[in-house]
Design a protein around this motif. Structure first.
Motif, PDB file in Angstrom:
ATOM      1  N   SER A 163       0.808  -1.231   0.000  1.00 42.82           N
ATOM      2  CA  SER A 163       0.000   0.000   0.000  1.00 42.82           C
ATOM      3  C   SER A 163       0.844   1.286   0.000  1.00 42.82           C
ATOM      4  O   SER A 163       0.624   2.179  -0.820  1.00 42.82           O
ATOM      5  N   PHE A 164       1.823   1.357   0.907  1.00 42.62           N
ATOM      6  CA  PHE A 164       2.628   2.593   1.002  1.00 42.62           C
ATOM      7  C   PHE A 164       3.538   2.754  -0.206  1.00 42.62           C
ATOM      8  O   PHE A 164       3.861   3.857  -0.620  1.00 42.62           O
ATOM      9  N   GLN A 165       3.941   1.616  -0.733  1.00 38.09           N
ATOM     10  CA  GLN A 165       4.807   1.666  -1.902  1.00 38.09           C
ATOM     11  C   GLN A 165       4.024   2.181  -3.116  1.00 38.09           C
ATOM     12  O   GLN A 165       4.523   3.014  -3.872  1.00 38.09           O
ATOM     13  N   ASP A 166       2.811   1.669  -3.290  1.00 32.72           N
ATOM     14  CA  ASP A 166       1.970   2.155  -4.395  1.00 32.72           C
ATOM     15  C   ASP A 166       1.775   3.657  -4.286  1.00 32.72           C
ATOM     16  O   ASP A 166       1.884   4.381  -5.258  1.00 32.72           O
ATOM     17  N   ASP A 167       1.466   4.104  -3.084  1.00 34.11           N
ATOM     18  CA  ASP A 167       1.101   5.500  -2.914  1.00 34.11           C
ATOM     19  C   ASP A 167       1.634   6.031  -1.572  1.00 34.11           C
ATOM     20  O   ASP A 167       0.978   5.911  -0.541  1.00 34.11           O
ATOM     21  N   PRO A 168       2.837   6.615  -1.604  1.00 38.05           N
ATOM     22  CA  PRO A 168       3.445   7.088  -0.350  1.00 38.05           C
ATOM     23  C   PRO A 168       2.684   8.231   0.314  1.00 38.05           C
ATOM     24  O   PRO A 168       2.956   8.537   1.476  1.00 38.05           O
ATOM     25  N   THR A 169       1.713   8.845  -0.387  1.00 36.37           N
ATOM     26  CA  THR A 169       0.929   9.881   0.316  1.00 36.37           C
ATOM     27  C   THR A 169       0.203   9.233   1.496  1.00 36.37           C
ATOM     28  O   THR A 169      -0.136   9.901   2.467  1.00 36.37           O
ATOM     29  N   ARG A 170       0.006   7.932   1.409  1.00 36.88           N
ATOM     30  CA  ARG A 170      -0.699   7.234   2.500  1.00 36.88           C
ATOM     31  C   ARG A 170       0.105   7.260   3.800  1.00 36.88           C
ATOM     32  O   ARG A 170      -0.458   7.099   4.873  1.00 36.88           O
ATOM     33  N   ILE A 171       1.406   7.454   3.699  1.00 34.24           N
ATOM     34  CA  ILE A 171       2.229   7.577   4.913  1.00 34.24           C
ATOM     35  C   ILE A 171       1.726   8.777   5.730  1.00 34.24           C
ATOM     36  O   ILE A 171       1.511   8.694   6.938  1.00 34.24           O
ATOM     37  N   PHE A 172       1.507   9.887   5.021  1.00 30.11           N
ATOM     38  CA  PHE A 172       1.050  11.092   5.722  1.00 30.11           C
ATOM     39  C   PHE A 172      -0.422  10.973   6.115  1.00 30.11           C
ATOM     40  O   PHE A 172      -0.836  11.475   7.149  1.00 30.11           O
ATOM     41  N   ARG A 173      -1.191  10.306   5.250  1.00 34.28           N
ATOM     42  CA  ARG A 173      -2.613  10.096   5.591  1.00 34.28           C
ATOM     43  C   ARG A 173      -2.734   9.273   6.875  1.00 34.28           C
ATOM     44  O   ARG A 173      -3.608   9.513   7.696  1.00 34.28           O
ATOM     45  N   THR A 174      -1.824   8.287   7.039  1.00 28.44           N
ATOM     46  CA  THR A 174      -1.848   7.477   8.264  1.00 28.44           C
ATOM     47  C   THR A 174      -1.719   8.372   9.490  1.00 28.44           C
ATOM     48  O   THR A 174      -2.494   8.266  10.438  1.00 28.44           O
ATOM     49  N   ILE A 175      -0.732   9.272   9.431  1.00 29.17           N
ATOM     50  CA  ILE A 175      -0.490  10.142  10.586  1.00 29.17           C
ATOM     51  C   ILE A 175      -1.690  11.064  10.802  1.00 29.17           C
ATOM     52  O   ILE A 175      -2.110  11.322  11.928  1.00 29.17           O
ATOM     53  N   ARG A 176      -2.251  11.521   9.680  1.00 25.19           N
ATOM     54  CA  ARG A 176      -3.397  12.429   9.775  1.00 25.19           C
ATOM     55  C   ARG A 176      -4.545  11.774  10.542  1.00 25.19           C
ATOM     56  O   ARG A 176      -5.102  12.348  11.474  1.00 25.19           O
ATOM     57  N   PHE A 177      -4.889  10.545  10.156  1.00 21.38           N
ATOM     58  CA  PHE A 177      -6.034   9.891  10.816  1.00 21.38           C
ATOM     59  C   PHE A 177      -5.666   9.416  12.227  1.00 21.38           C
ATOM     60  O   PHE A 177      -6.480   9.482  13.141  1.00 21.38           O
ATOM     61  N   GLU A 178      -4.439   8.948  12.380  1.00 23.96           N
ATOM     62  CA  GLU A 178      -3.991   8.524  13.714  1.00 23.96           C
ATOM     63  C   GLU A 178      -4.148   9.678  14.699  1.00 23.96           C
ATOM     64  O   GLU A 178      -4.698   9.512  15.802  1.00 23.96           O
ATOM     65  N   GLN A 179      -3.674  10.861  14.281  1.00 22.32           N
ATOM     66  CA  GLN A 179      -3.718  12.018  15.177  1.00 22.32           C
ATOM     67  C   GLN A 179      -5.137  12.536  15.356  1.00 22.32           C
ATOM     68  O   GLN A 179      -5.535  12.901  16.455  1.00 22.32           O
ATOM     69  N   ARG A 180      -5.874  12.571  14.238  1.00 26.29           N
ATOM     70  CA  ARG A 180      -7.223  13.142  14.324  1.00 26.29           C
ATOM     71  C   ARG A 180      -8.116  12.335  15.264  1.00 26.29           C
ATOM     72  O   ARG A 180      -8.842  12.878  16.076  1.00 26.29           O
ATOM     73  N   PHE A 181      -8.058  11.018  15.117  1.00 22.88           N
ATOM     74  CA  PHE A 181      -8.974  10.180  15.894  1.00 22.88           C
ATOM     75  C   PHE A 181      -8.347   9.653  17.188  1.00 22.88           C
ATOM     76  O   PHE A 181      -9.032   9.031  17.993  1.00 22.88           O
ATOM     77  N   GLY A 182      -7.045   9.859  17.345  1.00 21.25           N
ATOM     78  CA  GLY A 182      -6.368   9.270  18.500  1.00 21.25           C
ATOM     79  C   GLY A 182      -6.341   7.753  18.396  1.00 21.25           C
ATOM     80  O   GLY A 182      -6.392   7.059  19.417  1.00 21.25           O
ATOM     81  N   PHE A 183      -6.280   7.217  17.178  1.00 26.97           N
ATOM     82  CA  PHE A 183      -6.224   5.765  16.976  1.00 26.97           C
ATOM     83  C   PHE A 183      -4.769   5.302  17.061  1.00 26.97           C
ATOM     84  O   PHE A 183      -3.840   6.105  17.013  1.00 26.97           O
ATOM     85  N   ARG A 184      -4.601   3.972  17.161  1.00 28.04           N
ATOM     86  CA  ARG A 184      -3.234   3.462  17.109  1.00 28.04           C
ATOM     87  C   ARG A 184      -3.043   2.721  15.782  1.00 28.04           C
ATOM     88  O   ARG A 184      -4.021   2.301  15.152  1.00 28.04           O
TER      89      ARG A 184
END
Ligand code: ATP
Length: 441
Positions: free
Chosen positions: A169-190
Motif C-alpha cells: 500500500s505505502f509503496q503504491d502511494d506514499p501519500t498514504r504515509i502522511f494520511r496514516t499520521i493524519r487519521f492517527e492524530q485526528r482520531f487518537g487511533f493506534r
C-alpha cells in the motif's frame, strides 16, 4: 435486508437536506439501471458519529454520465475530470458532491498516479487506503442504507485501529504515509502492528522523494490543517519523515519551542484581530523552518512547489524577523509610525510567527510589550490620509516620486498623532513644498 433499522439509522445522521437528495439520487440510479453508493470518509464518520458532510458518491457503471444526469436534473454546476473518472457537482443551494466511477487502480511505478479501470464496488473498496475508509452505503431504494464493509472497517473503528489493506500500500502511494499520521492524530487511533512495520519500511526507502511537489505539499498542508499539528509534527519527527521536506531540516529544541508556541499565538491573534484570515498550515511550516538557513528554506519552497504567496511567507522566517523582533521589543525606542514601517511588509502569518518566536524572550515585560506593539500596529493599519495624489496635483505638485514621499510623511504624522485633520495635512504639504522649493533655489 438483515438489519433494516440499523441501516437507516446510519443515514439518518445526515442533515435532512443531504438525506433527501441522496434518497432521490438513489431513485435516479434505479431509473438508470446503475448502483450508487455513498463512500469513504463520510461513511467512516457516520459510523463514528462525527460530522462530515462531504458527499462522496461512487457509481458502479459510468459515473460521469450519471453525474451529468444528476447535474441536469438539479441544475447543479458540473466539473468533469476524465483522467480520474470523477465529476464534481455544485448544487444551487451550495451543497457540493463528488461522483466517481467504481474502479480498480494499478500502479505502473511506485508513487506515480495510478492507471484507472472500471471495476465492482468491492474492488473499488479494496484499492483504498485503510480499512476504516473502505466502507460504503448503497443508495438504491431497495438496498437503501445497506452498509458494505468487506475489509473489516467497522471492526477497526471499534478497536480504534488504522490498518492498510495490503503490504504494497505505502509503496503504491506514499501519500498514504502522511494520511496514516493524519487519521492517527485526528482520531487518537493506534496503528496496527503490520501497518507500523510497513510504514517504517516505506519511510526508510526514500519513496516519498518520488512524490511530485504538489502531492507532497498537499499532504503536508492537510496534516498541518488538522486540529493539533504540534503533535503531528512531533510524529513526523519521530518517524524520521521531516527529512523529506529537506534533509537538513531538524526538530531542534529551539524549533520545537517555536512550533509549540504557535497555537497560543493563533489564539491571541484571533482574539485581537477576529477579521484577519490566517493561512494556518503555512504558519506551522514557517515555524518548522524558523531556524533554517535561507538556502534550506529556498530548497523547501522548490521541493514543495509552493505558490508565490506561500513562498513569500516562508522566506520571511529568518533573520529579518529576528531583527524586527529585537527592534520592536526594545522598550520605548520606536515611534508608532516607525513601528508601522517596520511591520508593514510582513504578512499577518509572519506576525503570528513573530509572536510565537517571542515566547522564547523569557521576559514577560517584553512579551507584553510586543503584544501592545502588535495591537497598536493593527489599529494603525486602518489609518488613512485624507489627501490623495489627485489633491497633491491640484495643489500644484508635478507628478513624480515625491508623491509617495509626501503621502508617506502625511501618513506617518497621522499615525504619530501629530496631525488629525485634512487642514493639518494641507498645511504639512505646503510646508513640505516650500522646503522642496527652498532646497532647489
Ligand atoms: P477527510 O475526512 O480528511 O476529508 P477522507 O477520508 O474523506 O478524509 P479524502 O481525501 O476526502 O479522505 O478521500 C475520500 C476517500 O477516498 C477516502 O476515505 C479513501 O477511501 C479514499 N482515498 C483518498 N485518498 C486515498 C489514497 N491516497 N489511497 C487510497 N484511497 C484513498
Amino acid at each position: 435486508m438483515k438489519h433494516p433499522t440499523r441501516q437507516t439509522v446510519l443515514l439518518n445522521r445526515m442533515p435532512a437536506r443531504s438525506l433527501h437528495l441522496l434518497t432521490q439520487i438513489g431513485r435516479l440510479a434505479d431509473e438508470r439501471g446503475v448502483s450508487v453508493y455513498l463512500v469513504g470518509g463520510v461513511v467512516r464518520d457516520l459510523l463514528l458519529k462525527r460530522e462530515n458532510w462531504d458527499l462522496d458518491l461512487t457509481v458502479e457503471g459510468d459515473g460521469i454520465a450519471f453525474a451529468r444526469l444528476v447535474a441536469d436534473r438539479y441544475g447543479a454546476g458540473l466539473a468533469v475530470f476524465e483522467r480520474f473518472a470523477t465529476a464534481r457537482l455544485a448544487f444551487p443551494d451550495g451543497l457540493k458532491m463528488d461522483i466517481a466511477t467504481t474502479r480498480h487502480e494499478s500502479y505502473a511505478q511506485p508513487a506515480l498516479l495510478p492507471m484507472v479501470q472500471p471495476a465492482s464496488i468491492e474492488e473499488d473498496l479494496s484499492r483504498r487506503d485503510f480499512t476504516i475508509n473502505a466502507v460504503a452505503i448503497q443508495l438504491n431504494p431497495r438496498q437503501f442504507g445497506r452498509l458494505l464493509d468487506p475489509c473489516g472497517g467497522q471492526r477497526d473503528l471499534q478497536a480504534r485501529t488504522i490498518r492498510v489493506l495490503h503490504a504494497g500500500s505505502f509503496q503504491d502511494d506514499p501519500t498514504r504515509i502522511f494520511r496514516t499520521i493524519r487519521f492517527e492524530q485526528r482520531f487518537g487511533f493506534r496503528l496496527e502492528r503490520t501497518t507500523v512495520r510497513l510504514l517504517a519500511q516505506a519511510a526508510s526507502r526514500n519513496l516519498i522523494q518520488r512524490l511530485s511537489g504538489p502531492r507532497l505539499q498537499n499532504e503536508i498542508l492537510l496534516l498541518f490543517a488538522e486540529r493539533d499539528p504540534v503533535r503531528a509534527i512531533a510524529r513526523l519527527e519521530q518517524l524520521k519523515l521531516l527529512r523529506f521536506l529537506h534533509r537538513r531540516l531538524s526538530y531542534t529544541k529551539n524549533v520545537k519551542q517555536v512550533v509549540v508556541a504557535v497555537p497560543k499565538a493563533f489564539a491571541w491573534w484571533a482574539h485581537r484581530f477576529p477579521d484577519s484570515v490566517i493561512d494556518r498550515p503555512i504558519v506551522y511550516l514557517m515555524a518548522l523552518s524558523s531556524e533554517s538557513s535561507p538556502a534550506v528554506v529556498a530548497a523547501m519552497i522548490g521541493r514543495l512547489e509552493l505558490s508565490r504567496e506561500q513562498a513569500k511567507n516562508l522566506s520571511m522566517v529568518g533573520r529579518r524577523l529576528d531583527r524586527t523582533l529585537k527592534r520592536i521589543t526594545d522598550p520605548g525606542t520606536v515611534r508608532p509610525s516607525q513601528l508601522y514601517r517596520l511591520l508593514e511588509n510582513f504578512s499577518d502569518e509572519a506576525l503570528v510567527l513573530l509572536l510565537a518566536k517571542s515566547q522564547r524572550l523569557q521576559s514577560v515585560a517584553r512579551l507584553s510589550l510586543l503584544k501592545r506593539q502588535l495591537a497598536a500596529y493593527g489599529k494603525n493599519k486602518a489609518v488613512k490620509t485624507a489627501l490623495t495624489g489627485r489633491d497633491l496635483q491640484a495643489m500644484g505638485l508635478q507628478p513624480g516620486p515625491q508623491y509617495k514621499t509626501i503621502l508617506g510623511k502625511l501618513l506617518d504624522a497621522r499615525i504619530d498623532g501629530l496631525i488629525t485633520t485634512e487642514a493639518d495635512e494641507r498645511a504639512l504639504v505646503k510646508k513640505q513644498l516650500s522646503a522642496l522649493r527652498n532646497s532647489l533655489i
